[in-house]
Design a protein around this motif. Structure first.
Motif, short mmCIF file in Angstrom:
data_model
loop_
_atom_site.label_atom_id
_atom_site.label_comp_id
_atom_site.label_asym_id
_atom_site.label_seq_id
_atom_site.Cartn_x
_atom_site.Cartn_y
_atom_site.Cartn_z
N ASP A 1 19.29 -5.14 -54.94
CA ASP A 1 19.38 -5.52 -53.52
C ASP A 1 19.82 -7.00 -53.44
O ASP A 1 19.77 -7.72 -54.44
CB ASP A 1 17.98 -5.34 -52.91
N LYS B 1 18.56 -9.83 -51.02
CA LYS B 1 17.59 -9.98 -49.91
C LYS B 1 17.86 -11.17 -48.98
O LYS B 1 17.49 -11.13 -47.81
CB LYS B 1 16.18 -10.10 -50.50
N GLY C 1 16.00 -7.59 -44.59
CA GLY C 1 15.68 -6.25 -45.10
C GLY C 1 16.60 -5.85 -46.25
O GLY C 1 16.38 -4.85 -46.91
N TYR D 1 9.16 3.76 -55.56
CA TYR D 1 10.12 2.64 -55.64
C TYR D 1 9.43 1.49 -56.33
O TYR D 1 8.43 0.97 -55.81
CB TYR D 1 10.55 2.29 -54.22
N ASN E 1 6.90 0.71 -53.43
CA ASN E 1 7.02 1.32 -52.11
C ASN E 1 6.96 2.83 -52.30
O ASN E 1 7.47 3.36 -53.30
CB ASN E 1 8.35 0.96 -51.45
N ARG F 1 8.63 5.25 -50.91
CA ARG F 1 9.82 5.65 -50.13
C ARG F 1 11.08 5.26 -50.88
O ARG F 1 11.03 4.55 -51.88
CB ARG F 1 9.80 4.97 -48.77
N GLY G 1 14.62 3.09 -51.06
CA GLY G 1 14.89 1.68 -50.72
C GLY G 1 16.12 1.58 -49.83
O GLY G 1 17.02 2.41 -49.90
N ASP G 2 16.13 0.56 -49.01
CA ASP G 2 17.27 0.31 -48.12
C ASP G 2 17.70 -1.14 -48.34
O ASP G 2 16.88 -2.04 -48.12
CB ASP G 2 16.80 0.55 -46.67
N PRO G 3 18.90 -1.45 -48.82
CA PRO G 3 20.08 -0.58 -48.94
C PRO G 3 20.33 0.05 -50.32
O PRO G 3 21.42 0.53 -50.57
CB PRO G 3 21.22 -1.55 -48.61
N GLU G 4 19.33 0.07 -51.19
CA GLU G 4 19.55 0.64 -52.52
C GLU G 4 20.01 2.10 -52.46
O GLU G 4 20.89 2.53 -53.21
CB GLU G 4 18.28 0.56 -53.38
N1 GLY Z 1 15.45 -3.10 -50.27
C1 GLY Z 1 14.09 -3.36 -50.11
C2 GLY Z 1 13.30 -2.25 -49.62
O1 GLY Z 1 13.78 -1.16 -49.35
O2 GLY Z 1 12.10 -2.46 -49.49
#
Ligand code: GLY
Length: 234
Positions: free
Chosen positions: A24, A26, A38, A81, A97, A99, A101-104
């Motif tokens: 990512d 950040k 994010g 994650y 996490n 869930r 990942g965003d934007p992974e």
């Molecule tokens: N890219 C960080 C996240 O999804 O927490």
């Protein structure tokens, strides 16, 4: 101290299968300057995530975590994650996490060959050990287009143009985030508006393709980092 890498893994409570690596970006500004966001972009795979790290992450981090949860009666099914830092002493966990990942995810899933539904069904049915998850032998880069001012104050409701042109381009996809449809127009409705993901043989080619796509999109005050994946190319 070290490079950050995101390792996401499919888990069915017992078996854990890592996905391809990604990184990512950040910070809001180029060269990792300014406040955290994010996530302003990502690429996959991470060239400095070497085999020795892969092995250690699986054996010393992911497996013990899932086994620990299981031994506490909290069988974990889904995507785990792990946000890691590759230090001189080895990989260390920054965060977990429960869930994607965003934007992974925007650079991981376009590289997946196996049908995601088959994998998710295997997660539910606890049959991950039976499935062979295959990945494309390519790379992907995602550039996030944000509203000017983000992660601080920003305006919404700006009309987005160029989406149709992107549809005609090859090996590129637009992921919508802070956008919405109003009166047949796509307008901005959040801080991180779109993710433009492109894929190609090398990260340098995928980056070029992604930024070519970015050039087709316009909305007032649009902001994006110009150095996504540069670290991987260096
Ligand atoms: N890219 C960080 C996240 O999804 O927490």
């Amino acid at each position: 101290e070290g490079e950050e890498v995101s390792i996401l893994a499919f888990c069915d409570g017992k078996t854990v299968i890592p996905m391809v690596s990604s990184q990512d970006h950040k910070k809001i500004f180029d060269n990792d300057q300014g406040p955290n966001t994010g996530g302003m972009g990502a690429y996959s795979p991470v060239p400095f995530y070497l085999d020795e790290f892969k092995k250690r992450v699986l054996e010393e981090i992911l497996k013990p975590t899932v086994e620990g949860l299981q031994s506490e009666g909290r069988e974990y099914k889904g995507v785990l994650y792990a946000g890691l830092v590759l230090t001189k002493e080895g990989p260390k966990v920054l965060e977990f996490n429960a869930r994607f990942g965003d934007p992974e995810t925007q650079v991981i899933l376009p590289r997946l060959k196996t049908d995601l539904i088959d994998i998710l069904n295997a997660v539910i049915e606890e049959t991950l050990h039976k499935i062979n998850i295959e990945w494309k032998n390519n790379t992907a880069v995602c550039v996030v287009l944000a509203s000017g001012g983000y992660p601080g104050k920003y305006q919404k409701g700006k009309v987005i143009s160029g989406l149709e042109r992107l549809k005609e381009m090859e090996d590129i996809i637009v992921f919508h985030a802070g956008s919405k449809l109003q009166d047949n127009k796509v307008i901005t409705s959040g801080g991180r508006v779109l993710g433009i993901t492109a894929w190609d043989k090398t990260i340098s080619k995928a980056k070029e393709r992604a930024y070519k796509g970015v050039k087709e999109i316009y909305f007032e005050d649009m902001y994006y980092r110009k150095d996504i994946a540069v670290k991987a190319i260096k």
